[in-house]
Scaffold this active site. Structure first.
Site, PDB file in Angstrom:
ATOM      1  N   GLY A  15       0.820  -1.208   0.000  1.00 47.55           N
ATOM      2  CA  GLY A  15       0.000   0.000   0.000  1.00 47.55           C
ATOM      3  C   GLY A  15       0.849   1.251   0.000  1.00 47.55           C
ATOM      4  O   GLY A  15       1.856   1.321   0.696  1.00 47.55           O
ATOM      5  N   ASP A 145       0.867   1.619   8.593  1.00 53.46           N
ATOM      6  CA  ASP A 145       0.426   0.787   9.723  1.00 53.46           C
ATOM      7  C   ASP A 145       1.407   0.809  10.890  1.00 53.46           C
ATOM      8  O   ASP A 145       1.051   0.440  12.009  1.00 53.46           O
ATOM      9  CB  ASP A 145       0.218  -0.659   9.272  1.00 53.46           C
ATOM     10  CG  ASP A 145      -0.955  -0.797   8.318  1.00 53.46           C
ATOM     11  OD1 ASP A 145      -1.963  -0.102   8.523  1.00 53.46           O
ATOM     12  OD2 ASP A 145      -0.855  -1.582   7.353  1.00 53.46           O
ATOM     13  N   MET A 189      -7.793   2.905   9.225  1.00 55.09           N
ATOM     14  CA  MET A 189      -7.086   1.712   8.758  1.00 55.09           C
ATOM     15  C   MET A 189      -6.289   1.038   9.882  1.00 55.09           C
ATOM     16  O   MET A 189      -5.891   1.680  10.854  1.00 55.09           O
ATOM     17  CB  MET A 189      -6.135   2.068   7.615  1.00 55.09           C
ATOM     18  CG  MET A 189      -6.827   2.260   6.274  1.00 55.09           C
ATOM     19  SD  MET A 189      -5.628   2.721   4.991  1.00 55.09           S
ATOM     20  CE  MET A 189      -6.627   2.524   3.521  1.00 55.09           C
ATOM     21  N   GLY A 190      -6.016  -0.249   9.691  1.00 54.39           N
ATOM     22  CA  GLY A 190      -5.232  -1.031  10.653  1.00 54.39           C
ATOM     23  C   GLY A 190      -5.876  -2.387  10.862  1.00 54.39           C
ATOM     24  O   GLY A 190      -6.901  -2.504  11.527  1.00 54.39           O
ATOM     25  N   ARG A 191      -5.291  -3.409  10.254  1.00 53.20           N
ATOM     26  CA  ARG A 191      -5.886  -4.751  10.310  1.00 53.20           C
ATOM     27  C   ARG A 191      -5.617  -5.426  11.653  1.00 53.20           C
ATOM     28  O   ARG A 191      -6.519  -5.897  12.320  1.00 53.20           O
ATOM     29  CB  ARG A 191      -5.337  -5.610   9.163  1.00 53.20           C
ATOM     30  CG  ARG A 191      -5.929  -7.005   9.086  1.00 53.20           C
ATOM     31  CD  ARG A 191      -5.348  -7.802   7.946  1.00 53.20           C
ATOM     32  NE  ARG A 191      -5.858  -7.387   6.650  1.00 53.20           N
ATOM     33  CZ  ARG A 191      -5.159  -6.688   5.756  1.00 53.20           C
ATOM     34  NH1 ARG A 191      -3.923  -6.332   6.035  1.00 53.20           N
ATOM     35  NH2 ARG A 191      -5.682  -6.361   4.611  1.00 53.20           N
ATOM     36  N   GLU A 245     -10.257  -0.604  11.665  1.00 52.51           N
ATOM     37  CA  GLU A 245     -10.978  -1.492  10.747  1.00 52.51           C
ATOM     38  C   GLU A 245     -10.838  -2.959  11.156  1.00 52.51           C
ATOM     39  O   GLU A 245     -11.675  -3.780  10.819  1.00 52.51           O
ATOM     40  CB  GLU A 245     -10.461  -1.320   9.316  1.00 52.51           C
ATOM     41  CG  GLU A 245      -9.009  -1.740   9.134  1.00 52.51           C
ATOM     42  CD  GLU A 245      -8.518  -1.636   7.683  1.00 52.51           C
ATOM     43  OE1 GLU A 245      -9.326  -1.330   6.794  1.00 52.51           O
ATOM     44  OE2 GLU A 245      -7.317  -1.870   7.470  1.00 52.51           O
ATOM     45  N   LEU A 298      -7.851   8.163   1.916  1.00 51.13           N
ATOM     46  CA  LEU A 298      -7.417   9.546   2.179  1.00 51.13           C
ATOM     47  C   LEU A 298      -6.291   9.608   3.205  1.00 51.13           C
ATOM     48  O   LEU A 298      -5.394  10.439   3.100  1.00 51.13           O
ATOM     49  CB  LEU A 298      -8.605  10.384   2.649  1.00 51.13           C
ATOM     50  CG  LEU A 298      -9.717  10.579   1.608  1.00 51.13           C
ATOM     51  CD1 LEU A 298     -10.943  11.205   2.252  1.00 51.13           C
ATOM     52  CD2 LEU A 298      -9.221  11.451   0.466  1.00 51.13           C
ATOM     53  N   ARG A 300      -3.830   7.693   3.707  1.00 51.03           N
ATOM     54  CA  ARG A 300      -2.491   7.310   3.258  1.00 51.03           C
ATOM     55  C   ARG A 300      -1.992   8.145   2.078  1.00 51.03           C
ATOM     56  O   ARG A 300      -0.829   8.035   1.700  1.00 51.03           O
ATOM     57  CB  ARG A 300      -2.434   5.816   2.921  1.00 51.03           C
ATOM     58  CG  ARG A 300      -3.091   5.414   1.632  1.00 51.03           C
ATOM     59  CD  ARG A 300      -3.042   3.899   1.472  1.00 51.03           C
ATOM     60  NE  ARG A 300      -3.398   3.483   0.122  1.00 51.03           N
ATOM     61  CZ  ARG A 300      -3.668   2.231  -0.224  1.00 51.03           C
ATOM     62  NH1 ARG A 300      -3.611   1.277   0.691  1.00 51.03           N
ATOM     63  NH2 ARG A 300      -3.964   1.924  -1.461  1.00 51.03           N
TER      64      ARG A 300
END
Length: 412
Positions: A15, A145, A189-191, A245, A298, A300
């Site tokens: 990404g 991340d 974001m952030g798995r 997320e 947005l 990133r």
């Protein structure tokens, strides 16, 4: 170690971030200025470009356009998510990479990316050693991340954190203009790692941010979440929530309904739709006006809110990769070490073995998450605040961003 003359390849993968091109600039500019490096190539779409022998001759680019890479978001050379096989299982890709390396006399390989990219870097490095082809391989870190193992922080994180904190502060103002209250849920974001979502706490620290923050480092409990939201809403008449997320229940299943919608090339679930799902649940429970916001891409690519510190450190990482490789070092990733100079934050580079970094994840320390699991401690603020400092002088054209325009001349 003896001097090694030959060409180099820089590739980008995974990404994008708002400063990944700053790291590429650090590599390209330093390599072009090196006596040992005979040609500098940029791989189109990362390792896929190497496999397809689609390499850009970076010496054909205007120096001014290259410098603009420092302020250009996304991956200027093109990115990919491509997992190369274990060479002991299938060495087809490796044989092709070696063929392309030999054709262009490539003796230096720099790969700019996150966890999966370091895995690719590690595999290529080990294969080249195994077949006896001298090629110095260096990983250049990148990921919003902030979850790369062994480094204090990653290029790209600070600018994304600054974007998130600023956006939360702006939404906070907007969400309070009416005489009726609102519950606002912002998906970040952030798995598996909550570094980005934790950055929303910077907004709270300065009086205009989320009341509640939920990270994937703690199991999510829907009933407790609803109770938290109801409590804050009754107390304040408004409530802002930041959620990662990747928040998941105790059984490991993602709260996001979209978890089974698709996966990327590495088998990771593509998450999304969490804010809308939680907003629906909260609305049914409370009857309040609820808005779900997904910052999505947005966060990133928001280069207009980049951290000058982040840009400078990203360039430094790229430069360090080339300088160390030319000095004879290989099989490493450039990492950051935090320190102080005259009582102020300072950062220097160090090197980590690729084997240690590949596929390892660094998460937010449990002690930086509050006991209730709905916020972070001041230790996180102390960690993140120095990273977002500084305003770059962004090049403009008729008041719009002036990004790099590369010619992308293919090498013969």
């Amino acid at each position: 170690m003896s001097e090694l003359k030959g060409a180099c390849i820089i590739g980008q993968s995974g990404g994008p971030t708002s400063v990944i091109n700053a790291s590429a600039y650090g590599v390209i500019r330093t390599a072009l200025d090196s006596d040992c490096i005979t040609a500098v190539y940029g791989a189109e779409h990362g390792i896929k470009g190497v496999l397809a022998d689609r390499l850009f001759d970076m010496s054909k680019e205007d120096a001014r356009e290259l410098e603009l890479l420092k302020y250009t978001p996304s991956s200027a050379l093109g990115s990919c998510r491509y997992k190369i096989a274990d060479p002991d299982v299938d060495d087809t890709d490796y044989k092709r990479i070696l063929e392309v390396f030999k054709k262009h006399d490539v003796r230096y390989f720099f790969y700019n990316g996150g966890n999966d990219s370091m895995d690719t870097c590690n595999k290529i490095s080990k294969y080249m050693q195994k077949v006896g082809y001298e090629c110095r391989v260096m990983g250049v870190p990148k990921t919003i991340d902030n979850d790369l193992f062994g480094t204090d922080h990653c290029p790209g994180y600070a600018s994304a954190a600054k974007y998130i904190a600023t956006s939360c502060m702006e939404v906070y103002q907007d969400a309070r203009v009416y005489d009726t209250g609102m519950i606002c849920i912002i998906e970040i974001m952030g798995r598996h790692a909550g570094w980005l979502t934790a950055a929303a706490a910077l907004a709270t620290e300065y009086g205009a941010g989320p009341d509640l923050i939920y990270l994937p480092e703690r199991d999510f409990d829907m009933d407790k979440f609803l109770a938290d939201v109801e409590r804050v809403y009754k107390e304040k008449g408004n409530c802002m929530v930041a959620v990662s997320e990747g928040i998941h229940y105790a059984d490991g299943s993602f709260v996001s309904e979209a978890k089974t919608s698709a996966t990327d090339g590495f088998g990771h679930a593509q998450l999304g739709g969490l804010a809308a799902r939680l907003a629906d649940v909260v609305k049914q429970k409370t009857g309040a006006k609820v808005r779900g916001i997904e910052l999505s891409l947005l966060q990133r690519c928001g280069a207009h809110l980049a951290s000058e510190t982040d840009i400078e450190e990203a360039v430094m990482a790229g430069r360090a990769a080339v300088e160390n490789a030319v000095a004879g070092i290989t099989d490493k990733m450039v990492a950051f070490e935090r320190g102080t100079v005259n009582g102020r934050y300072a950062c220097k580079t160090k090197l980590l073995p690729l084997t240690e970094v590949a596929n390892a994840e660094k998460k937010v320390p449990q002690e930086w998450i509050n006991a209730e699991g709905n916020g972070v401690t001041h230790d996180f603020i102390d960690y993140a605040l120095p990273l977002i400092q500084g305003e770059p002088k962004l090049p403009k054209e008729d008041s719009l961003p002036r990004f790099a325009r590369l010619k992308k001349v293919l090498a013969k």
